[in-house]
Design an enzyme around this catalytic site. Structure first.
Site, PDB file in Angstrom:
ATOM      1  N   ASP A 298      -7.982  -5.397  -0.012  1.00 53.35           N
ATOM      2  CA  ASP A 298      -8.396  -6.094  -1.221  1.00 53.35           C
ATOM      3  C   ASP A 298      -8.117  -7.578  -1.191  1.00 53.35           C
ATOM      4  OD1 ASP A 298     -10.176  -4.059  -2.025  1.00 53.35           O
ATOM      5  OD2 ASP A 298      -8.628  -3.152  -3.045  1.00 53.35           O
TER       6      ASP A 298
ATOM      7  N   HIS B  74       0.781  -1.170  -0.164  1.00 50.22           N
ATOM      8  CA  HIS B  74       0.043  -0.055   0.021  1.00 50.22           C
ATOM      9  C   HIS B  74       0.763   1.202  -0.011  1.00 50.22           C
ATOM     10  CE1 HIS B  74      -3.228   2.881   0.823  1.00 50.22           C
ATOM     11  NE2 HIS B  74      -3.901   1.845   0.791  1.00 50.22           N
TER      12      HIS B  74
HETATM   13  N1  CMC Z   1       4.325  -7.421  -5.073  1.00 48.64           N
HETATM   14  C1  CMC Z   1       5.553  -7.557  -5.081  1.00 48.64           C
HETATM   15  N2  CMC Z   1       6.310  -6.347  -4.741  1.00 48.64           N
HETATM   16  C2  CMC Z   1       5.823  -5.302  -4.485  1.00 48.64           C
HETATM   17  C3  CMC Z   1       4.182  -5.293  -4.286  1.00 48.64           C
HETATM   18  C4  CMC Z   1       3.513  -6.391  -4.541  1.00 48.64           C
HETATM   19  N3  CMC Z   1       2.237  -6.370  -4.551  1.00 48.64           N
HETATM   20  N4  CMC Z   1       3.976  -3.864  -4.024  1.00 48.64           N
HETATM   21  C5  CMC Z   1       5.141  -2.945  -3.957  1.00 48.64           C
HETATM   22  N5  CMC Z   1       6.174  -3.886  -4.158  1.00 48.64           N
HETATM   23  C6  CMC Z   1       7.503  -3.354  -4.305  1.00 48.64           C
HETATM   24  C7  CMC Z   1       7.928  -2.745  -5.309  1.00 48.64           C
HETATM   25  O1  CMC Z   1       8.372  -3.522  -6.565  1.00 48.64           O
HETATM   26  C8  CMC Z   1       9.146  -1.879  -4.829  1.00 48.64           C
HETATM   27  O2  CMC Z   1      10.092  -2.563  -4.780  1.00 48.64           O
HETATM   28  P1  CMC Z   1      11.645  -2.095  -4.965  1.00 48.64           P
HETATM   29  O3  CMC Z   1      11.866  -0.758  -4.105  1.00 48.64           O
HETATM   30  O4  CMC Z   1      12.671  -3.031  -4.927  1.00 48.64           O
HETATM   31  O5  CMC Z   1      11.503  -1.283  -6.267  1.00 48.64           O
HETATM   32  C9  CMC Z   1       8.637  -1.706  -3.584  1.00 48.64           C
HETATM   33  O6  CMC Z   1       7.782  -2.781  -3.131  1.00 48.64           O
HETATM   34  C10 CMC Z   1       7.812  -0.394  -3.215  1.00 48.64           C
HETATM   35  O7  CMC Z   1       6.697  -0.494  -4.286  1.00 48.64           O
HETATM   36  P2  CMC Z   1       6.205   0.793  -4.915  1.00 48.64           P
HETATM   37  O8  CMC Z   1       5.570   0.443  -6.358  1.00 48.64           O
HETATM   38  O9  CMC Z   1       7.195   2.001  -5.082  1.00 48.64           O
HETATM   39  O10 CMC Z   1       4.934   1.638  -3.966  1.00 48.64           O
HETATM   40  P3  CMC Z   1       3.615   2.218  -4.259  1.00 48.64           P
HETATM   41  O11 CMC Z   1       3.290   2.811  -3.036  1.00 48.64           O
HETATM   42  O12 CMC Z   1       4.138   3.064  -5.400  1.00 48.64           O
HETATM   43  O13 CMC Z   1       2.498   1.018  -4.584  1.00 48.64           O
HETATM   44  C11 CMC Z   1       0.800  -0.139  -4.580  1.00 48.64           C
HETATM   45  C12 CMC Z   1       1.430   0.857  -4.005  1.00 48.64           C
HETATM   46  C13 CMC Z   1      -0.451  -0.747  -3.768  1.00 48.64           C
HETATM   47  C14 CMC Z   1       0.261   0.484  -5.990  1.00 48.64           C
HETATM   48  C15 CMC Z   1       1.597  -1.652  -5.024  1.00 48.64           C
HETATM   49  O14 CMC Z   1       1.921  -1.840  -3.335  1.00 48.64           O
HETATM   50  C16 CMC Z   1       0.765  -2.679  -5.643  1.00 48.64           C
HETATM   51  O15 CMC Z   1       0.798  -2.377  -7.026  1.00 48.64           O
HETATM   52  N6  CMC Z   1       0.227  -3.359  -4.932  1.00 48.64           N
HETATM   53  C17 CMC Z   1      -0.980  -4.344  -5.695  1.00 48.64           C
HETATM   54  C18 CMC Z   1      -1.924  -3.905  -6.085  1.00 48.64           C
HETATM   55  C19 CMC Z   1      -3.033  -3.616  -4.672  1.00 48.64           C
HETATM   56  O16 CMC Z   1      -3.115  -4.759  -4.181  1.00 48.64           O
HETATM   57  N7  CMC Z   1      -3.553  -2.506  -4.828  1.00 48.64           N
HETATM   58  C20 CMC Z   1      -4.768  -2.313  -3.920  1.00 48.64           C
HETATM   59  C21 CMC Z   1      -4.160  -1.146  -2.758  1.00 48.64           C
HETATM   60  S1  CMC Z   1      -5.370  -1.235  -1.532  1.00 48.64           S
HETATM   61  C22 CMC Z   1      -6.931  -0.714  -2.094  1.00 48.64           C
HETATM   62  C23 CMC Z   1      -7.006   0.675  -2.508  1.00 48.64           C
HETATM   63  O17 CMC Z   1      -6.714   1.540  -1.735  1.00 48.64           O
HETATM   64  O18 CMC Z   1      -7.176   0.882  -3.589  1.00 48.64           O
END
Ligand code: CMC
Length: 431
Positions: free
Chosen positions: A366, A308
């Site tokens: 989710d 998240h």
């Molecule tokens: N699986 C594998 N690696 C992950 C994941 C994941 N689900 N989420 C983040 N990472 C890694 C990412 O690759 C990065 O690694 P590194 O630092 O080595 O490059 C690190 O963790 C930080 O991730 P980020 O992409 O910079 O984080 P963000 O804040 O931009 O993204 C997120 C947040 C929710 C989009 C992401 O965690 C994700 O894509 N999760 C899966 C989709 C999901 O479940 N979304 C629902 C969110 S809750 C409901 C809502 O509020 O809508």
């Protein structure tokens, strides 16, 4: 007393840039950079808005490090346990808990607005039979502005309130219409003697030829999930609603744009993506393979339902919904549902993995909502639609808060231009 400011030094010129600090009731302080360009010629750069407060708001508070979520100051745990979705809706819209009489009046007002115009139903016919329900929902909600001219005057507080009430009230009817159209069944009229979620279940699952009795466990589960999803401060869809609204667009158009932003798998579309992922994994023996893929930077695969932007501790909503998941499965499904077992195993393995621990990637709300929806018989492509119904409350509350601000102005981010410098046009015959 020292002024509450932060000073930045421009090392190129030695110039000192003093910025006011703004502090809310809780949460990190924010440097006020609104005059930075005008006074100093600098822009700020923050793709993904990781360090940008785009507005001030009194609706929802999140402390992502501590795993705290408050609606108007009330902890999500207490609301999920003791409140109802409509009471939370009142709280969101009016800023305080209603007394019994106010809640009753509010519930009756919402019930009075549950119907949609008969001619609006013909909009559904324009969609191909296998259209994704989110696609139909975007279209139908956007088209509401063509039906309710008396609630599109954004400068009139009464008109804004009416639009908000209509949106909250009609969303279940529109959502059920999306579902009924996709399966070719007749649309069911709302029943105002039922609760908000009871009525939604009725409109989705009853047919004109038979009596339908709403199951109280399903009704309660849905109500609780809706409370958990009601608002989440400046997430992608809410920020979209605010940005669309800042231009003066009508509320129905703004909420429709919020639905489109919600649809993405990184946001509300994650609940559908989680189910699809679990089905793809299929068996616990395949989990290590998928964990390895999630960690592989050359593979776009991510563990859906994990991570998240704000919560770097357990998502408090996930804790609540996890418990609910067990109760729902006990009643409606096989508590040993292979999918649920698989989800639990995945959660366990991911939580012990160094990659996920280091990055503070915990299961989010989710991860579980889809499993509950599935047990309730809600089809996978309706999962994000369910989220949209609940989030409409937050969207309209945030939209109303924004429009009511005295110094409200159009949202207009800037950019760092990386394209060509100016060059001369070359006539076609010389290229
Ligand atoms: N699986 C594998 N690696 C992950 C994941 C994941 N689900 N989420 C983040 N990472 C890694 C990412 O690759 C990065 O690694 P590194 O630092 O080595 O490059 C690190 O963790 C930080 O991730 P980020 O992409 O910079 O984080 P963000 O804040 O931009 O993204 C997120 C947040 C929710 C989009 C992401 O965690 C994700 O894509 N999760 C899966 C989709 C999901 O479940 N979304 C629902 C969110 S809750 C409901 C809502 O509020 O809508």
């Amino acid at each position: 007393m020292a002024r509450d400011t932060v000073t930045i030094i421009d090392n190129a010129t030695g110039r000192r840039i003093e910025l006011e600090v703004r502090r809310g009731t809780m949460g990190p302080p924010a440097m006020d950079i609104s005059r930075l360009y005008r006074d100093f010629g600098f822009l700020t750069y923050d793709p993904g808005f990781q360090s940008t407060a785009s507005c001030s708001s009194a609706i929802t508070y999140i402390d992502g490090d501590k795993g705290i979520l408050l609606y108007r100051g009330y902890p999500i745990e207490q609301l999920a346990e003791q409140s109802t979705f409509l009471e939370v809706a009142y709280l969101m819209l009016y800023g305080r808990l209603p007394n019994a009489e106010e809640l009753d009046r509010f519930s009756r007002t919402i019930a009075k607005h549950t119907m949609i115009k008969e001619s609006l139903k013909s909009f559904y016919q324009g969609f191909y039979h296998d259209a994704h329900p989110m696609a139909s929902m975007v279209g139908v909600v956007g088209s509401l502005s063509a039906f309710y001219h008396d609630s599109t005057d954004i400068h009139d507080p009464a008109s804004r309130e009416l639009a908000a009430l209509r949106l909250v009230a009609k969303m279940p009817t529109i959502a059920a219409g999306c579902y009924k159209y996709s399966i070719g069944e007749p649309f069911m009229y709302p029943r105002n003697d039922l609760s908000y979620c009871g009525n939604l279940l009725h409109m989705m699952f009853s047919v004109p030829t038979e009596d339908y009795v709403v199951d109280p466990v399903a009704e309660k589960a849905l109500d609780m999930i809706f409370i958990l999803h009601a608002d989440h401060e400046q997430n992608a869809s809410t920020a979209t609603v605010r940005l669309a609204g800042s231009s003066g667009a009508n509320p129905f158009a703004c909420i429709s744009s919020g639905i489109t932003a919600l649809w993405g798998p990184a946001h509300g579309g994650a609940n559908e993506a989680v189910l699809k992922m679990l089905e793809e994994i299929g068996d616990a023996s395949n989990i290590p393979k998928y964990i390895a893929r999630a960690k592989d930077k050359n593979d776009p695969f991510r563990l859906m339902g994990f991570g998240h932007r704000v919560y770097k501790n357990y998502d408090p909503r996930a804790k609540i919904i996890r418990r609910m998941c067990h109760q729902v499965l006990e009643k409606f499904g096989d508590a040993n549902d292979p999918l649920f077992e698989l989800a639990m195993r995945l959660e366990e393995i991911a939580l012990q993995d160094e990659y996920f621990i280091e990055r503070k990637l915990y299961p989010n709300v989710d991860f579980y909502s889809g499993i509950i929806y599935k047990a309730l018989g809600i089809p996978v492509n309706m999962f994000t639609v369910m989220f949209a119904i609940a989030r409409t409350v937050g969207w309209v509350a945030q939209w109303m808060e924004m429009i009511a601000e005295p110094d409200q102005r159009i949202g207009r981010p800037r950019q760092i231009y990386t394209g060509h410098a100016q060059r001369d046009y070359v006539p076609l015959d010389q290229r």
